[in-house]
Design an enzyme around this catalytic site. Sequence first.
Site, PDB file in Angstrom:
ATOM      1  CB  CYS A 144      41.446  37.354  46.389  1.00 21.61           C
ATOM      2  SG  CYS A 144      41.177  39.132  46.544  1.00 21.61           S
TER       3      CYS A 144
ATOM      4  CB  CYS B  82      41.903  42.102  52.757  1.00 25.16           C
ATOM      5  SG  CYS B  82      41.333  40.394  52.574  1.00 25.16           S
TER       6      CYS B  82
HETATM    7 FE1  FES Z   1      39.804  39.573  48.227  1.00 27.04          FE
HETATM    8 FE2  FES Z   1      39.684  40.158  50.858  1.00 27.04          FE
HETATM    9  S1  FES Z   1      39.349  38.227  49.897  1.00 27.04           S
HETATM   10  S2  FES Z   1      40.265  41.443  49.217  1.00 27.04           S
END
Ligand code: FES
Length: 152
Positions: free
Chosen positions: A54, A123
């Site tokens: 992400c 995450c």
């Molecule tokens: Fe990247 Fe949660 S969206 S760590």
Amino acid sequence: MTSAFDDSFKELEQSVMEDMRRVYTEKTIDHFFNPRNLGQIQAPDGFASVTGPCGDTMEIYLRVNNGRIINVTFWTDGCGPSIASGSTVTEMVRGKSLVEAKKIKQDDILNALGGLPEESLHCALLAANTLREAIRDYLAFKNEPWKRAYRR
Ligand code: FES
């Protein structure tokens, strides 16, 4: 006496909290707002900085004594669930032996938080992977600490 502004701010705050409670557990929300073990350790015995798919990064710092994690901190530039996951994983490993800490996986973090929404599962994986890398870093330099001076 409260002003109209105070009242509408309180209403907004309540509505934001209600929205959060629909998505996250109380435990997760608590870690968002009161992250444990946030920060850095100077000259850590183990350290990792991992960037997930992400694009967010987590860092974990370890102080180890006699094979036991006696201090641990984290930092992240990521989302709320990454803060909650980093905070939780540091609580889970503080005081644990490296052998025990190495066993901690994404699911253990998710269970400790009471779950995360599907889109935030990664995450917790970021926190688990960063811990694993910090332990690996400690083990790699344990017997040859002078090599840290050459670490990039
Ligand atoms: Fe990247 Fe949660 S969206 S760590």
